[in-house]
Design a protein around this motif. Structure first.
Motif, PDB file in Angstrom:
ATOM      1  N   HIS A 177       0.847  -1.190   0.000  1.00  0.00           N
ATOM      2  CA  HIS A 177       0.000   0.000   0.000  1.00  0.00           C
ATOM      3  C   HIS A 177       0.888   1.248   0.000  1.00  0.00           C
ATOM      4  O   HIS A 177       1.057   1.925   1.015  1.00  0.00           O
ATOM      5  CB  HIS A 177      -0.938  -0.009   1.210  1.00  0.00           C
ATOM      6  CG  HIS A 177      -1.957  -1.091   1.140  1.00  0.00           C
ATOM      7  ND1 HIS A 177      -2.869  -1.334   2.152  1.00  0.00           N
ATOM      8  CD2 HIS A 177      -2.228  -2.006   0.175  1.00  0.00           C
ATOM      9  CE1 HIS A 177      -3.646  -2.353   1.817  1.00  0.00           C
ATOM     10  NE2 HIS A 177      -3.267  -2.781   0.625  1.00  0.00           N
ATOM     11  N   TYR A 186       0.000   1.896  -5.957  1.00  0.00           N
ATOM     12  CA  TYR A 186      -1.260   2.559  -6.291  1.00  0.00           C
ATOM     13  C   TYR A 186      -1.273   2.972  -7.759  1.00  0.00           C
ATOM     14  O   TYR A 186      -2.276   2.805  -8.462  1.00  0.00           O
ATOM     15  CB  TYR A 186      -1.475   3.778  -5.395  1.00  0.00           C
ATOM     16  CG  TYR A 186      -1.762   3.454  -3.951  1.00  0.00           C
ATOM     17  CD1 TYR A 186      -2.468   2.308  -3.602  1.00  0.00           C
ATOM     18  CD2 TYR A 186      -1.335   4.280  -2.922  1.00  0.00           C
ATOM     19  CE1 TYR A 186      -2.723   1.997  -2.270  1.00  0.00           C
ATOM     20  CE2 TYR A 186      -1.594   3.986  -1.589  1.00  0.00           C
ATOM     21  CZ  TYR A 186      -2.290   2.845  -1.280  1.00  0.00           C
ATOM     22  OH  TYR A 186      -2.554   2.540   0.038  1.00  0.00           O
ATOM     23  N   CYS A 191      -1.824  -0.039  -9.838  1.00  0.00           N
ATOM     24  CA  CYS A 191      -3.242  -0.408  -9.898  1.00  0.00           C
ATOM     25  C   CYS A 191      -4.000   0.475 -10.883  1.00  0.00           C
ATOM     26  O   CYS A 191      -4.880  -0.003 -11.610  1.00  0.00           O
ATOM     27  CB  CYS A 191      -3.869  -0.302  -8.509  1.00  0.00           C
ATOM     28  SG  CYS A 191      -3.340  -1.598  -7.375  1.00  0.00           S
ATOM     29  N   ASN A 206      -0.928   9.514   0.543  1.00  0.00           N
ATOM     30  CA  ASN A 206      -2.104   8.938  -0.110  1.00  0.00           C
ATOM     31  C   ASN A 206      -3.025  10.000  -0.713  1.00  0.00           C
ATOM     32  O   ASN A 206      -3.509   9.823  -1.842  1.00  0.00           O
ATOM     33  CB  ASN A 206      -2.867   8.065   0.881  1.00  0.00           C
ATOM     34  CG  ASN A 206      -2.149   6.769   1.184  1.00  0.00           C
ATOM     35  OD1 ASN A 206      -1.203   6.397   0.489  1.00  0.00           O
ATOM     36  ND2 ASN A 206      -2.580   6.063   2.217  1.00  0.00           N
TER      37      ASN A 206
END
Length: 332
Positions: free
Chosen positions: A76, A81, A84, A158
């Motif tokens: 993570h 990210y 993905c 994030n």
């Protein structure tokens, strides 16, 4: 990728009518005709085998990446990210093309609704542009991680990664929107036959019996200003990365650091080098048959979505270990 899709346009169009001659007036056609790969109609069934195989590998591989990243908390992070995001764009890009293409190859289903054709056009160009933007974001992530590692966690939080992903998505969605909007307004009174296996932008608008220079110039603007900027930023990032790597004290440290960029470099090469080859063959290979251009255009949009998860799965230790853990029987 927009440069490549633009350069794969065709200059001659085969006249076709479902019921009459090629002079039939269909100013607002209800359907277009997709010929598949002109000149290789007799080989469509055989061509469909590797295409279908690549599509299935792409679906399996990209979904595997998404599942592994979701399950493994150690993955993570910004790089995964972005990976993905790339997997999602690859899935949408290949799925927007392959199902209809296989229907053409297997069942001779050559008709496509006018609105469906414009929708396919939008998704192809939009998600191709998104993929290019994601590669830039991944290059920036590697740049920060190697050149300024102490600030990596504070710069690429994030929320920041989410904002970057949103900006990439909005860029593609907004800049590509004029493609179908302009294409919809043109009158189509010559033919409704597209010499392609999918609704590529210029291949469609050149069927119009009107001055379509607005569409052509706008696509050129997007190609050179947006995709051209992406192609410029990625090498600039890696020049700085290489400078930082060569300043490391030991050979082992240099190899280890460079290894963290290996997967991304391979994906970049898979994405852009075939595009450059296609551009050169279109500009200078005037004797290259049309079916070669169309066949290569299909391979170009199918191979990267298939290879990206394989490259990251093999070259990224964390993904490879998690994959082995999933499929290795647990010892009792």
């Amino acid at each position: 990728m927009q440069v490549i899709l633009f350069c794969l346009r065709v200059g001659h169009h085969l006249s076709y009518s479902m019921s009459d001659s090629n002079t039939t007036d269909f100013t607002n056609p209800s359907t277009f005709i997709l010929l598949g790969i002109p000149g290789l109609e007799g080989s469509h069934l055989w061509i469909s085998i590797p295409f279908c195989t690549m599509y299935m590998i792409s679906i399996l591989g990209n979904f595997t990446i998404l599942i592994i990243v979701k399950m493994e908390s150690s993955l993570h992070g910004p790089m995964y990210y972005f990976l993905c995001m790339l997997a999602v764009s690859d899935l949408v890009l290949s799925t927007s093309i392959l199902p209809k293409m296989l229907r053409i190859f297997w069942f001779g289903s050559i008709e496509i609704d006018f609105s469906a054709c414009l929708t396919q056009m939008y998704f192809i160009h939009c998600f191709a542009m998104m993929a290019s933007g994601i590669l830039v974001a991944m290059a920036f992530d590697r740049f920060v991680a190697i050149c300024d590692p102490l600030r990596h966690c504070t710069m690429l939080t994030n929320p920041t990664v989410a904002k970057m992903g949103l900006a990439i998505a909005l860029r593609g969605a907004i800049l590509v929107l004029p493609y179908p909007l302009l294409a919809r307004q043109w009158p189509y009174c010559r033919t409704n036959t597209v010499l392609h296996s999918y609704c590529e932008h210029i291949a469609v608008v050149k069927l119009a019996c009107a001055d379509v220079r607005v569409s052509s110039y706008y696509e050129l603007f997007v190609a050179f200003s947006v995709i051209g900027t992406d192609v410029f930023l990625i090498p600039m990032s890696y020049i700085q990365i290489l400078r930082a790597i060569f300043r490391l004290p030991t050979r082992e440290a240099r190899l280890k650091t460079f290894g963290t960029c290996g997967s991304h470099l391979c994906v970049i090469l898979v994405f852009y080098i075939p595009g450059l080859f296609s551009f050169i063959t279109h500009r200078f290979g005037h004797n290259v048959p049309l079916h070669f251009h169309i066949l290569f255009a299909n391979v170009y949009v199918l191979v990267p979505p298939m290879l990206n998860p394989i490259i990251y799965g093999v070259r990224t230790k964390q993904i490879w270990q998690r994959l082995l853990h999933l499929f290795t029987p647990k010892q009792t």
